[in-house]
Every structure is written in structure tokens, then in C-alpha cells.
Design a protein around this motif. Structure first.
Motif, PDB file in Angstrom:
ATOM      1  N   THR A  80      71.966 -53.445  93.101  1.00  0.00           N
ATOM      2  CA  THR A  80      72.511 -53.922  92.273  1.00  0.00           C
ATOM      3  C   THR A  80      73.994 -54.331  92.102  1.00  0.00           C
ATOM      4  O   THR A  80      74.483 -55.216  91.296  1.00  0.00           O
ATOM      5  CB  THR A  80      73.557 -52.500  91.387  1.00  0.00           C
ATOM      6  N   PHE A  83      72.761 -57.627  92.811  1.00  0.00           N
ATOM      7  CA  PHE A  83      72.242 -58.276  92.011  1.00  0.00           C
ATOM      8  C   PHE A  83      73.489 -58.613  91.339  1.00  0.00           C
ATOM      9  O   PHE A  83      73.567 -59.993  90.425  1.00  0.00           O
ATOM     10  CB  PHE A  83      71.882 -57.258  91.403  1.00  0.00           C
ATOM     11  N   THR A  87      74.813 -63.145  91.061  1.00  0.00           N
ATOM     12  CA  THR A  87      74.539 -63.380  88.899  1.00  0.00           C
ATOM     13  C   THR A  87      75.511 -63.693  88.414  1.00  0.00           C
ATOM     14  O   THR A  87      75.374 -64.351  87.205  1.00  0.00           O
ATOM     15  CB  THR A  87      73.074 -62.492  87.944  1.00  0.00           C
ATOM     16  N   SER A 149      60.255 -46.209  79.824  1.00  0.00           N
ATOM     17  CA  SER A 149      60.355 -47.578  80.146  1.00  0.00           C
ATOM     18  C   SER A 149      60.002 -47.826  78.880  1.00  0.00           C
ATOM     19  O   SER A 149      61.100 -48.949  78.286  1.00  0.00           O
ATOM     20  CB  SER A 149      59.663 -48.258  80.923  1.00  0.00           C
ATOM     21  N   ASN A 157      65.660 -56.002  76.878  1.00  0.00           N
ATOM     22  CA  ASN A 157      65.863 -57.117  78.294  1.00  0.00           C
ATOM     23  C   ASN A 157      64.936 -56.244  78.696  1.00  0.00           C
ATOM     24  O   ASN A 157      64.363 -54.944  79.074  1.00  0.00           O
ATOM     25  CB  ASN A 157      67.553 -56.870  78.530  1.00  0.00           C
ATOM     26  N   SER A 158      63.862 -57.428  79.934  1.00  0.00           N
ATOM     27  CA  SER A 158      62.821 -56.910  80.310  1.00  0.00           C
ATOM     28  C   SER A 158      63.183 -56.367  82.294  1.00  0.00           C
ATOM     29  O   SER A 158      62.849 -55.293  82.290  1.00  0.00           O
ATOM     30  CB  SER A 158      62.323 -58.869  81.337  1.00  0.00           C
ATOM     31  N   LEU A 159      64.747 -56.702  82.428  1.00  0.00           N
ATOM     32  CA  LEU A 159      65.625 -56.399  83.764  1.00  0.00           C
ATOM     33  C   LEU A 159      65.455 -54.749  83.104  1.00  0.00           C
ATOM     34  O   LEU A 159      65.733 -53.505  83.632  1.00  0.00           O
ATOM     35  CB  LEU A 159      66.158 -56.322  83.920  1.00  0.00           C
ATOM     36  N   VAL A 162      62.714 -53.521  83.443  1.00  0.00           N
ATOM     37  CA  VAL A 162      61.533 -52.784  84.471  1.00  0.00           C
ATOM     38  C   VAL A 162      62.524 -51.750  85.365  1.00  0.00           C
ATOM     39  O   VAL A 162      62.108 -50.487  86.089  1.00  0.00           O
ATOM     40  CB  VAL A 162      62.222 -53.815  85.615  1.00  0.00           C
ATOM     41  N   LEU A 163      64.006 -51.868  85.187  1.00  0.00           N
ATOM     42  CA  LEU A 163      64.782 -50.342  86.020  1.00  0.00           C
ATOM     43  C   LEU A 163      64.450 -49.221  85.281  1.00  0.00           C
ATOM     44  O   LEU A 163      64.206 -47.820  86.052  1.00  0.00           O
ATOM     45  CB  LEU A 163      65.984 -50.340  85.303  1.00  0.00           C
ATOM     46  N   MET A 200      77.196 -53.772  85.220  1.00  0.00           N
ATOM     47  CA  MET A 200      75.135 -53.796  83.927  1.00  0.00           C
ATOM     48  C   MET A 200      75.345 -53.040  83.366  1.00  0.00           C
ATOM     49  O   MET A 200      74.201 -52.558  82.468  1.00  0.00           O
ATOM     50  CB  MET A 200      74.413 -53.313  85.255  1.00  0.00           C
ATOM     51  N   MET A 203      73.774 -54.669  79.417  1.00  0.00           N
ATOM     52  CA  MET A 203      72.722 -55.017  79.584  1.00  0.00           C
ATOM     53  C   MET A 203      71.890 -53.165  78.913  1.00  0.00           C
ATOM     54  O   MET A 203      71.321 -53.602  77.735  1.00  0.00           O
ATOM     55  CB  MET A 203      71.611 -55.014  79.460  1.00  0.00           C
TER      56      MET A 203
END
Length: 208
Positions: A80, A83, A87, A149, A157-159, A162-163, A200, A203
Motif C-alpha cells: 500500500t 501504491f 499514484t 466485498s 470504487n473498484s479498488l 477488490v481490497l 488511502m 476511498m
């Protein structure tokens, strides 16, 4: 309330229909009301239908738990941090450095008012209520990760999706091995608090 059909309908409403509905735009007050009613129903089923007792297990293996959790946290921290740095490096540890009081407040609110209720719903209730419906343990854990999920799709938020899937796998395995709401909540809180710390949080609905 203990028939297979009843449990199937219950599962569909709690873990599929409600999370999907929360992703639709309508009154936040209504969403909160539905969520509170749903949580009260889950507590009722746990205590009076399933007769679950919320007690600290007498043989908790704290040393093993913390060794495993710290190892997993180290891996998560490396990934992370890279990441966020790649980003948007401005967010890296921004809230910890510039707003430490807000950071502490977020960690407190998140750990007690988000993590623990989630673990009651997605681990304690799910394992207690539906384990008998699955013959395959891997499938049982996979479904748990999927619905965990799905419970976060309102972030859009697609991330996050996934997380939380991978988080769901980790938390389900921890609960399966420990049968402890306390331990799985601690693990969940540790990883979640790290995400806010590293930058993070935005998000997940908190300042980054």
C-alpha cells in the motif's frame, strides 16, 4: 426461523439486496434506519435464535495471532505504501503528519463503530447462521469474501471492492481458526487503520 428456506431468504435480503440498495441514491436517513433495524435483527437472531454467547474464548492464542497479523500487516504496508507513493505521493502519511488529532479520532470511530459491527455481521452471524448450509469449507469462505466485498459497493470504487474481497478472505480464515469476534475485529481494525494512516482513507469515506 431455522429452516433452510427461511435462512436462504434471510441471506438474500441481508447480504445481497440491502447492500445493493445502499448503492442506490436515496435518503441517507432511510439507509441508516434500515441498517439499524437490520443490525438489531441480527443481534436478536444471534442471541435468542442461535443462542450465541459473546464471551472471550478461554484459549485464545494471542502470541500466534499477533505474529501472523504483524506479518500480514508488513506485507500490506509495503504494497500500500508503494501504491500511494506511485499514484499520489502527496497523500502518503498526510493525515498522520498534518492532522494527528483527526487521525486518532478516525481510528477510534472506525475501530469501534465500523469494524466491530461488521465482524458481528459478516463473521459471527454468517458463520453461526449459515455454516450448516455449505458442505465445502472453501466455498463457504469464498462466499463470505464475496458478500463482504459486496457490502462495500456503496463506495462505488473498484479498488475498495477488490481490497475488501481479499480482506474478507483473511478475516474469514482468522474467524474460522479462532472462533473469536474479538480477534478478527482486532485484525480488521489493524489493517483498516493502516489504510487510513498510509493515505488511502479517502476511498473509504474518511479524509486521506
Amino acid at each position: 426461523m431455522n429452516t433452510t428456506i427461511y435462512k436462504g431468504i434471510e441471506f438474500l435480503i441481508i447480504f445481497i439486496l440491502l447492500p445493493v440498495s445502499f448503492a442506490i441514491d436515496y435518503s441517507i436517513k432511510l439507509k441508516m434506519g434500515i441498517g439499524i433495524i437490520g443490525f438489531i435483527y441480527i443481534i436478536y437472531v444471534l442471541l435468542w435464535v442461535e443462542e450465541k454467547q459473546f464471551k472471550m474464548a478461554p484459549n485464545l492464542k494471542w502470541c500466534i495471532f499477533w505474529k501472523q497479523t504483524i506479518f500480514k500487516l508488513a506485507v500490506i504496508a509495503i504494497l500500500t505504501t508503494l501504491f500511494v507513493w506511485l499514484t499520489d505521493s502527496k497523500l502518503l502519511f498526510d493525515i498522520l503528519i498534518n492532522k494527528p488529532k483527526l487521525w486518532l479520532f478516525i481510528l477510534f470511530v472506525y475501530s469501534f463503530f465500523s469494524v466491530y459491527p461488521q465482524e458481528i455481521i459478516y463473521r459471527t452471524f454468517y458463520f453461526q447462521r449459515y455454516k450448516g448450509l455449505f458442505k465445502n469449507e472453501v466455498l463457504f469462505i469464498f462466499v463470505n469474501a464475496i458478500i463482504f466485498s459486496l457490502g462495500h459497493i456503496f463506495f462505488k470504487n473498484s479498488l475498495v471492492v477488490v481490497l475488501t474481497f481479499f480482506g474478507g478472505v483473511l478475516f474469514a480464515i482468522t474467524y474460522k481458526n479462532t472462533q473469536s469476534t474479538l480477534l478478527v475485529s482486532l485484525e480488521h481494525a489493524v489493517y483498516g487503520c493502516w489504510l487510513f494512516t498510509v493515505g488511502m482513507g479517502g476511498m473509504l469515506g474518511f479524509p486521506a
